[in-house]
Scaffold this motif. Structure first.
Motif, mmCIF file in Angstrom:
data_model
loop_
_atom_site.group_PDB
_atom_site.id
_atom_site.type_symbol
_atom_site.label_atom_id
_atom_site.label_comp_id
_atom_site.label_asym_id
_atom_site.label_seq_id
_atom_site.Cartn_x
_atom_site.Cartn_y
_atom_site.Cartn_z
ATOM 1 N N THR A 93 -4.708 -0.882 -7.375
ATOM 2 C CA THR A 93 -3.757 0.211 -7.215
ATOM 3 C C THR A 93 -3.847 0.766 -5.797
ATOM 4 O O THR A 93 -4.932 0.807 -5.220
ATOM 5 C CB THR A 93 -4.054 1.362 -8.198
ATOM 6 N N VAL A 94 -2.725 1.173 -5.263
ATOM 7 C CA VAL A 94 -2.728 1.988 -4.055
ATOM 8 C C VAL A 94 -2.635 3.435 -4.506
ATOM 9 O O VAL A 94 -1.635 3.857 -5.087
ATOM 10 C CB VAL A 94 -1.557 1.647 -3.116
ATOM 11 N N LEU A 95 -3.700 4.181 -4.286
ATOM 12 C CA LEU A 95 -3.737 5.596 -4.636
ATOM 13 C C LEU A 95 -3.269 6.421 -3.459
ATOM 14 O O LEU A 95 -3.519 6.073 -2.296
ATOM 15 C CB LEU A 95 -5.163 6.013 -5.010
ATOM 16 N N ALA A 96 -2.603 7.529 -3.732
ATOM 17 C CA ALA A 96 -2.073 8.384 -2.671
ATOM 18 C C ALA A 96 -2.331 9.847 -2.979
ATOM 19 O O ALA A 96 -2.389 10.243 -4.151
ATOM 20 C CB ALA A 96 -0.569 8.152 -2.499
ATOM 21 N N ARG A 97 -2.485 10.639 -1.933
ATOM 22 C CA ARG A 97 -2.615 12.090 -2.133
ATOM 23 C C ARG A 97 -1.279 12.632 -2.636
ATOM 24 O O ARG A 97 -0.194 12.169 -2.250
ATOM 25 C CB ARG A 97 -3.043 12.782 -0.836
ATOM 26 N N GLN A 98 -1.346 13.623 -3.491
ATOM 27 C CA GLN A 98 -0.121 14.150 -4.094
ATOM 28 C C GLN A 98 0.752 14.888 -3.092
ATOM 29 O O GLN A 98 1.959 15.026 -3.308
ATOM 30 C CB GLN A 98 -0.479 15.060 -5.269
ATOM 31 N N SER A 99 0.173 15.343 -1.985
ATOM 32 C CA SER A 99 0.950 16.059 -0.968
ATOM 33 C C SER A 99 1.606 15.122 0.038
ATOM 34 O O SER A 99 2.220 15.587 0.999
ATOM 35 C CB SER A 99 0.041 17.040 -0.221
ATOM 36 N N LEU A 100 1.507 13.817 -0.180
ATOM 37 C CA LEU A 100 2.104 12.865 0.748
ATOM 38 C C LEU A 100 3.617 13.063 0.799
ATOM 39 O O LEU A 100 4.280 13.164 -0.230
ATOM 40 C CB LEU A 100 1.782 11.438 0.294
ATOM 41 N N ASP A 101 4.158 13.127 2.028
ATOM 42 C CA ASP A 101 5.589 13.378 2.181
ATOM 43 C C ASP A 101 6.411 12.194 1.674
ATOM 44 O O ASP A 101 5.943 11.051 1.645
ATOM 45 C CB ASP A 101 5.917 13.637 3.656
ATOM 46 N N ASP A 102 7.650 12.475 1.270
ATOM 47 C CA ASP A 102 8.514 11.463 0.673
ATOM 48 C C ASP A 102 8.811 10.312 1.629
ATOM 49 O O ASP A 102 8.896 9.155 1.208
ATOM 50 C CB ASP A 102 9.832 12.100 0.216
ATOM 51 N N GLU A 103 8.960 10.625 2.923
ATOM 52 C CA GLU A 103 9.270 9.584 3.901
ATOM 53 C C GLU A 103 8.146 8.542 3.965
ATOM 54 O O GLU A 103 8.397 7.330 3.911
ATOM 55 C CB GLU A 103 9.482 10.210 5.283
ATOM 56 N N THR A 104 6.916 9.018 4.057
ATOM 57 C CA THR A 104 5.773 8.110 4.138
ATOM 58 C C THR A 104 5.562 7.390 2.817
ATOM 59 O O THR A 104 5.241 6.193 2.780
ATOM 60 C CB THR A 104 4.504 8.883 4.526
ATOM 61 N N ARG A 105 5.763 8.095 1.727
ATOM 62 C CA ARG A 105 5.606 7.493 0.399
ATOM 63 C C ARG A 105 6.555 6.297 0.232
ATOM 64 O O ARG A 105 6.142 5.210 -0.172
ATOM 65 C CB ARG A 105 5.875 8.553 -0.674
ATOM 66 N N THR A 106 7.811 6.496 0.562
ATOM 67 C CA THR A 106 8.804 5.423 0.439
ATOM 68 C C THR A 106 8.496 4.281 1.385
ATOM 69 O O THR A 106 8.606 3.096 1.027
ATOM 70 C CB THR A 106 10.214 5.972 0.713
ATOM 71 N N LEU A 107 8.097 4.622 2.603
ATOM 72 C CA LEU A 107 7.772 3.610 3.598
ATOM 73 C C LEU A 107 6.632 2.710 3.108
ATOM 74 O O LEU A 107 6.695 1.477 3.222
ATOM 75 C CB LEU A 107 7.376 4.291 4.913
ATOM 76 N N ASP A 166 -7.149 15.471 0.184
ATOM 77 C CA ASP A 166 -6.165 15.421 1.269
ATOM 78 C C ASP A 166 -6.779 15.023 2.611
ATOM 79 O O ASP A 166 -6.220 15.297 3.665
ATOM 80 C CB ASP A 166 -5.433 16.764 1.433
ATOM 81 N N HIS A 167 -7.915 14.352 2.584
ATOM 82 C CA HIS A 167 -8.534 13.908 3.828
ATOM 83 C C HIS A 167 -7.830 12.673 4.374
ATOM 84 O O HIS A 167 -7.791 12.452 5.581
ATOM 85 C CB HIS A 167 -10.018 13.610 3.586
ATOM 86 N N VAL A 168 -7.300 11.826 3.482
ATOM 87 C CA VAL A 168 -6.549 10.636 3.876
ATOM 88 C C VAL A 168 -5.302 10.529 3.017
ATOM 89 O O VAL A 168 -5.177 11.181 1.986
ATOM 90 C CB VAL A 168 -7.394 9.347 3.728
ATOM 91 N N ASP A 169 -4.380 9.661 3.456
ATOM 92 C CA ASP A 169 -3.129 9.463 2.721
ATOM 93 C C ASP A 169 -3.301 8.535 1.524
ATOM 94 O O ASP A 169 -2.803 8.822 0.437
ATOM 95 C CB ASP A 169 -2.060 8.875 3.647
ATOM 96 N N ILE A 170 -3.979 7.403 1.740
ATOM 97 C CA ILE A 170 -4.053 6.383 0.696
ATOM 98 C C ILE A 170 -5.411 5.696 0.666
ATOM 99 O O ILE A 170 -6.199 5.797 1.607
ATOM 100 C CB ILE A 170 -2.965 5.288 0.871
ATOM 101 N N GLY A 171 -5.645 4.977 -0.423
ATOM 102 C CA GLY A 171 -6.778 4.078 -0.559
ATOM 103 C C GLY A 171 -6.377 2.969 -1.502
ATOM 104 O O GLY A 171 -5.567 3.185 -2.412
ATOM 105 N N ILE A 172 -6.915 1.780 -1.292
ATOM 106 C CA ILE A 172 -6.606 0.631 -2.132
ATOM 107 C C ILE A 172 -7.805 0.376 -3.032
ATOM 108 O O ILE A 172 -8.902 0.124 -2.551
ATOM 109 C CB ILE A 172 -6.270 -0.604 -1.284
ATOM 110 N N MET A 173 -7.581 0.460 -4.331
ATOM 111 C CA MET A 173 -8.680 0.457 -5.287
ATOM 112 C C MET A 173 -8.447 -0.545 -6.404
ATOM 113 O O MET A 173 -7.315 -0.912 -6.695
ATOM 114 C CB MET A 173 -8.822 1.852 -5.905
ATOM 115 N N SER A 174 -9.544 -0.938 -7.044
ATOM 116 C CA SER A 174 -9.435 -1.762 -8.237
ATOM 117 C C SER A 174 -9.109 -0.891 -9.450
ATOM 118 O O SER A 174 -8.988 0.329 -9.337
ATOM 119 C CB SER A 174 -10.733 -2.551 -8.455
ATOM 120 N N GLY A 175 -8.974 -1.530 -10.596
ATOM 121 C CA GLY A 175 -8.414 -0.840 -11.760
ATOM 122 C C GLY A 175 -9.182 0.355 -12.263
ATOM 123 O O GLY A 175 -8.606 1.421 -12.513
ATOM 124 N N PHE A 176 -10.514 0.227 -12.417
ATOM 125 C CA PHE A 176 -11.279 1.312 -13.036
ATOM 126 C C PHE A 176 -11.360 2.575 -12.184
ATOM 127 O O PHE A 176 -11.097 3.672 -12.693
ATOM 128 C CB PHE A 176 -12.669 0.839 -13.448
#
Length: 299
Positions: free
Chosen positions: A230-244, A87-97
């Protein structure tokens, strides 16, 4: 944009994913629209004379979301995963593995995924005067890989060498250069016989790929991947930001932004899957096992 850097403290193996300095979110009750979107990235280039594609990514993401974006630079792929997982950041952009490894923990979400194409992902690069002509010629060689969690800079080329009958630690020596750029430097300085990397990077030219025509050759091609990124996201990310983000990120990775995004542009033009199921990563298991990594061991 605000930018932070977490220094390299050492990832103690795939199973531990340790990252000093990551802290849980502070539980603030501020509205999501009032808070920055935070993203963990790897340094893309150390060349101060070139535009940084991370800056372009941030600018485009701020335009599409209307939110401030904060960047935390981390030293390697697994540190990106851990920054999200903790939960240090909201997202990261990663390759497949690394995405497959992260999602398999059950503690990180895949926000969206770019499906792969039929094109080969990786190759191994040698200097033009090298006696190495085929993948089989890498027997007895010292080979530079980008990072132990890199799709194009480790997993796919290791699989390519395996298919040619060469096993790591037995038939060739592997070193990890800390990134694609480090692999190229090691090759240029004669520290290794070959550097395995992404095909797309060899096509980009300087400064991303430092060798001019006639100075290098590609040896072999790996298979394609079913998921390129893939764009990875923390599971606690709020729905508003997730949809955005689900709406904004495909717009950021549009053809007209390819030049600005530079190394990030490899995802442009690929089909996007929103909120993909973990099963999308099933095909990675066999290739990961060749590199000595079992997806089910990451917990």
């Amino acid at each position: 944009m605000r930018r932070y850097t977490i220094p390299a403290v050492g990832v103690l193996g795939i199973s531990m994913l340790a990252l000093t300095g990551c802290q849980a979110s502070d539980g603030s009750t501020a509205s999501a629209s009032d808070t920055p979107i935070t993203i963990a990235t790897l340094p893309v280039s150390d060349d101060p004379t070139q535009a940084n594609p991370t800056d372009a990514l941030v600018e485009l993401l701020e335009e599409e979301t209307g939110r401030e974006v904060e960047v935390t630079d981390v030293p390697d792929y697994l540190s990106v995963v851990e920054a999200i997982r903790s939960d240090h950041v909201d997202i990261g952009i990663m390759s497949g593995f690394p995405s497959a490894l992260a999602v398999n923990t059950g503690e990180v979400d895949a926000l969206l995924a770019w499906e792969g194409s039929d094109e080969p992902v990786s190759t191994c690069v040698v200097l033009d005067d090298s006696p190495i002509r085929t993948v089989a010629d890498l027997e007895g060689a010292t080979v530079a890989f980008a990072d132990q969690a890199s799709s194009s800079g480790y997993f796919m080329p290791v699989y390519m060498l395996h298919e040619a009958g060469l096993e790591q630690g037995k038939d060739y020596e592997a070193i990890f250069a800390g990134g694609h750029e480090g692999s190229f430097v090691a090759l240029e300085q004669g520290q290794v016989d070959a550097a395995c990397t992404a095909v797309v990077l060899t096509e980009m030219g300087a400064p991303t790929f430092p060798f001019a025509e006639g100075e290098w050759r590609a040896v072999g091609e790996s298979p394609s991947m079913e998921v390129m990124g893939t764009v990875l996201a923390r599971q606690s990310l709020d729905d508003e930001t997730r949809t955005l983000l689900e709406q904004a990120i495909p717009k950021v990775f549009a053809e007209e932004n390819a030049e600005k995004l530079a190394a990030y542009s490899s995802f442009i033009g690929l089909d996007v899957v929103t909120a993909p199921e973990p099963s999308i990563f099933t095909s990675f298991a066999d290739i990961a096992a060749v590199a000595g990594v079992e997806l089910e061991d990451l917990e």
